[in-house]
Design a protein around this motif. Structure first.
Motif, PDB file in Angstrom:
ATOM      1  N   VAL A 232       0.854  -1.184   0.000  1.00 32.36           N
ATOM      2  CA  VAL A 232       0.000   0.000   0.000  1.00 32.36           C
ATOM      3  C   VAL A 232       0.892   1.237   0.000  1.00 32.36           C
ATOM      4  N   VAL A 233       0.673   2.133  -0.960  1.00 28.81           N
ATOM      5  CA  VAL A 233       1.521   3.318  -1.065  1.00 28.81           C
ATOM      6  C   VAL A 233       0.764   4.610  -0.750  1.00 28.81           C
ATOM      7  N   GLU A 234      -0.566   4.552  -0.725  1.00 32.73           N
ATOM      8  CA  GLU A 234      -1.325   5.747  -0.353  1.00 32.73           C
ATOM      9  C   GLU A 234      -2.694   5.342   0.179  1.00 32.73           C
ATOM     10  N   ASP A 235      -3.150   6.088   1.175  1.00 27.55           N
ATOM     11  CA  ASP A 235      -4.452   5.869   1.798  1.00 27.55           C
ATOM     12  C   ASP A 235      -5.215   7.184   1.685  1.00 27.55           C
ATOM     13  N   LEU A 236      -6.195   7.217   0.775  1.00 27.41           N
ATOM     14  CA  LEU A 236      -6.887   8.462   0.448  1.00 27.41           C
ATOM     15  C   LEU A 236      -8.290   8.464   1.036  1.00 27.41           C
ATOM     16  N   ALA A 237      -8.593   9.444   1.872  1.00 26.92           N
ATOM     17  CA  ALA A 237      -9.947   9.608   2.389  1.00 26.92           C
ATOM     18  C   ALA A 237     -10.829  10.246   1.314  1.00 26.92           C
ATOM     19  N   VAL A 238     -12.089   9.817   1.238  1.00 30.74           N
ATOM     20  CA  VAL A 238     -13.035  10.346   0.254  1.00 30.74           C
ATOM     21  C   VAL A 238     -14.206  10.978   1.016  1.00 30.74           C
ATOM     22  N   PRO A 239     -14.142  12.271   1.307  1.00 32.73           N
ATOM     23  CA  PRO A 239     -15.168  12.937   2.120  1.00 32.73           C
ATOM     24  C   PRO A 239     -16.376  13.385   1.304  1.00 32.73           C
ATOM     25  N   LEU A 240     -17.038  12.424   0.653  1.00 40.07           N
ATOM     26  CA  LEU A 240     -18.236  12.714  -0.121  1.00 40.07           C
ATOM     27  C   LEU A 240     -19.468  12.222   0.641  1.00 40.07           C
ATOM     28  N   PRO A 241     -20.640  12.805   0.386  1.00 47.69           N
ATOM     29  CA  PRO A 241     -21.860  12.360   1.065  1.00 47.69           C
ATOM     30  C   PRO A 241     -22.114  10.881   0.824  1.00 47.69           C
TER      31      PRO A 241
END
Length: 271
Positions: A232-241
């Motif tokens: 795993v090289v990146e952990d991206l949060a997705v702050p969408l409804p």
């Protein structure tokens, strides 16, 4: 594991003590002869809170499917520890799995496929008809229990596969590119249905895809994986409804969706 904002529900937040659905620590998987093993996954850490929708993206061969197999109990780590709700993963226990192909029994009806799954999970025969009807309603196929699987479209077959995975009311759902073989319109419809269904049921989902747009639409988090060996090289949060009644069409057209899609696409570019 890359650092994440605790508010995102990522690794840092999960480490603060929330209930973990999945907890992998330094998991490595190797295939091949002992003298010349091939490392498929290398020291992967992953913590998923109950109710999260985590999407795995990355190039072919980076270990996305292998990671799901470890969590499902189909593969054992060569090193490290894997826990699902605090226990070692076991096949058929605690996790529903949806594959890229539906893998239905062609000699059984739709209801027969679901009834078989319910029987395996100990549901009494008298309760199965009601449960089958409930499952078909849940995936948008009401009244189709008597149909043969070969009479269904590809999208309908995949809905049956999803209903089968939900038969045991799993707290964890593992989905390995389930929409990859579908036409674009059917794929979009099923994306919206799975997104809404997971939100209504509070199910924890790990979903593998090669589609950047699909990853941003579905995931509350997106993990970017790289190959050689898989990590795993990146952990991206997705702050969408994520409410079940979200206007998904409007969401797809929003500037924030475009921004996140661009950021994820950039993260997937070779270094």
């Amino acid at each position: 594991m890359p650092r994440t904002d605790p508010a995102s529900g990522g690794a840092a937040g999960a480490a603060a003590g929330e209930h973990l659905a999945v907890d992998l620590s330094a998991v490595s998987v190797r295939y091949g002869p002992a003298k010349q093993p091939v490392t498929v996954l290398d020291a992967v850490d992953l913590r998923v809170r109950a109710g999260e929708f985590v999407v795995l993206v990355g190039p072919s061969g980076c270990g996305k499917t292998t990671l799901l197999r470890v969590i499902a109990g189909f593969a054992r780590p060569a090193s490290g520890t894997a826990l699902v709700r605090g226990s070692a993963p076991r096949p058929g226990r605690g996790a529903g799995v949806v594959f890229q192909q539906p893998r239905l029994f062609p000699w059984r009806t739709v209801g027969g496929n679901l009834g078989f799954a319910l029987a395996r999970h100990g549901v009494p025969r008298s309760q199965r008809p009601g449960r089958i009807a409930e499952l078909l309603d849940r995936v948008g196929l009401p009244g189709m229990g008597g149909r043969r699987t070969w009479e269904l479209s590809g999208g309908q077959q995949q809905r049956v596969a999803l209903a089968r995975a939900l038969a045991a009311e799993p707290e964890l759902l593992l989905m390995d590119e389930p929409f990859a073989a579908l036409d674009a319109l059917t794929r979009e419809r099923l994306q919206e249905e799975v997104r809404s269904l997971a939100g209504r049921l509070g199910t924890t989902v790990l979903f593998v895809t090669h589609s950047v747009e699909e990853a941003v639409l579905l995931g509350s988090r997106v993990l970017v994986m790289a190959a050689g060996p898989g990590r795993v090289v990146e952990d991206l949060a997705v702050p969408l409804p994520r409410e079940p009644d979200t206007d998904v069409a409007g969401l797809r057209a929003s500037p924030e969706f475009a921004r996140l899609r661009g950021r994820l696409a950039g993260a997937l570019q070779p270094a």
